[in-house]
Design a protein around this motif. Structure first.
Motif, PDB file in Angstrom:
ATOM      1  N   ARG A   1     -12.805  11.599 -57.834  1.00 14.68           N
ATOM      2  CA  ARG A   1     -13.731  11.353 -56.774  1.00 14.68           C
ATOM      3  C   ARG A   1     -13.011  10.781 -55.418  1.00 14.68           C
ATOM      4  O   ARG A   1     -13.662  10.436 -54.346  1.00 14.68           O
ATOM      5  N   ASN A   2     -11.747  11.241 -55.268  1.00 15.64           N
ATOM      6  CA  ASN A   2     -10.840  10.510 -53.969  1.00 15.64           C
ATOM      7  C   ASN A   2     -10.676  11.697 -53.430  1.00 15.64           C
ATOM      8  O   ASN A   2      -9.710  12.403 -53.303  1.00 15.64           O
ATOM      9  N   TYR A   3     -11.607  11.966 -52.342  1.00 15.29           N
ATOM     10  CA  TYR A   3     -11.289  13.239 -51.540  1.00 15.29           C
ATOM     11  C   TYR A   3     -10.651  12.736 -50.125  1.00 15.29           C
ATOM     12  O   TYR A   3     -10.152  13.776 -49.265  1.00 15.29           O
ATOM     13  N   LEU A   4     -10.357  11.487 -49.851  1.00 12.51           N
ATOM     14  CA  LEU A   4     -10.139  11.110 -48.729  1.00 12.51           C
ATOM     15  C   LEU A   4      -8.971  10.004 -48.617  1.00 12.51           C
ATOM     16  O   LEU A   4      -8.577   9.552 -49.608  1.00 12.51           O
ATOM     17  N   ASP A   5      -8.309  10.153 -47.399  1.00 11.94           N
ATOM     18  CA  ASP A   5      -7.466   8.893 -46.940  1.00 11.94           C
ATOM     19  C   ASP A   5      -8.207   7.672 -46.778  1.00 11.94           C
ATOM     20  O   ASP A   5      -9.406   7.650 -46.536  1.00 11.94           O
ATOM     21  N   ALA A   6      -7.336   6.619 -46.653  1.00 13.99           N
ATOM     22  CA  ALA A   6      -8.263   5.253 -46.225  1.00 13.99           C
ATOM     23  C   ALA A   6      -8.758   5.211 -44.989  1.00 13.99           C
ATOM     24  O   ALA A   6      -7.973   6.186 -43.919  1.00 13.99           O
ATOM     25  N   HIS A   7      -9.680   4.580 -44.738  1.00  9.03           N
ATOM     26  CA  HIS A   7     -10.347   4.947 -43.598  1.00  9.03           C
ATOM     27  C   HIS A   7     -11.398   3.607 -43.241  1.00  9.03           C
ATOM     28  O   HIS A   7     -11.818   2.913 -44.164  1.00  9.03           O
ATOM     29  N   LEU A   8     -11.668   3.350 -41.980  1.00  9.18           N
ATOM     30  CA  LEU A   8     -12.555   2.070 -41.821  1.00  9.18           C
ATOM     31  C   LEU A   8     -13.688   2.847 -40.859  1.00  9.18           C
ATOM     32  O   LEU A   8     -13.348   3.173 -39.790  1.00  9.18           O
TER      33      LEU A   8
END
Length: 231
Positions: free
Chosen positions: A94-101
């Motif tokens: 389920r981890n499609y993304l880099d860290a983000h705000l």
């Protein structure tokens, strides 16, 4: 007399008239006309149109289109650090993304031109922001790191004010900036990580260098444009 116009209430089409007919107690002809005039939209309408009524946007309004998201542009070292934590603790499937705000979660794609214009101007009049990364926050089925920043909150509030008529309820409500490093796990697993980090986490700082506009692709995001502060 044009077809579809009732001589008892000139200018009000039958479709609209039916909506008023059920009001209790019954209204006079003049009262019915006042109901419509009170809600009159400042555009011309014909005898065959109902008078449009402005309303706030709903989340369902943008469901048929891929919505936009607006995030803070993190400095490369911080992005790498928190992406590493996300990779470690987030379910891999389920981890499609880099860290983000994330600042706005679901912006109407039909407003893309206005969003691009407003974001570009906001970034051109802002400077890089150094913000703290503080204690972990328990999310129920995940863990986030709190990232409070008055300058970033002020920038977001300014954009939210410009976009208020069509923001979804989620994006109209209060904003608490954070970076999610775990989500979509069991409450027990999330509680375990929260307890672990709460005892060992050392505060960090990161630099917000600008804003990034994305399109939501049903899981992954596609970066549309990155805007640097002061550019």
């Amino acid at each position: 007399m044009p077809q579809g116009v009732d001589e008892r209430l000139p200018g009000v089409p039958p479709m609209c008239r039916r909506g008023v007919r059920h009001l209790t107690p019954p209204l006079s002809e003049g009262g019915m006309r006042q109901v419509f005039m009170r809600h009159q939209h400042p555009v011309a309408y014909s005898a065959h149109d109902c008078i449009p009524r402005p309303r706030m946007a709903q989340a369902s309004d943008v469901d048929d289109m891929e919505p936009l998201l607006l995030t803070a542009k993190l400095d490369p070292a911080s992005r790498a650090l928190f992406t590493g934590l996300r990779t470690k603790y987030f379910p891999a499937e389920r981890n499609y993304l880099d860290a983000h705000l994330t600042l706005f979660h679901k912006l109407d794609r039909r407003q893309e031109a206005a969003v691009r214009r407003d974001v570009a101007f906001a970034c051109s009049t802002s400077s890089p922001m150094v913000i703290p990364v503080l204690e972990p926050v328990f999310l129920g089925k995940g863990v986030a790191l709190r990232t409070p920043s008055k300058p970033l909150d002020s920038l977001r509030a300014r954009l939210a004010g410009q976009w208020k008529p069509w923001l979804t309820p989620q994006d109209r409500q209060g904003h608490r900036a954070h970076i999610t490093i775990q989500n979509k796990v069991s409450p027990e697993e999330a509680r375990g990580l929260f307890d672990e980090l709460r005892g060992t986490w050392q505060p960090h700082t990161l630099t917000v260098q600008g804003l990034e506009l994305h399109i939501y692709k049903g899981g992954p995001w596609e970066l549309l444009e990155a805007y640097d502060f002061g550019a």
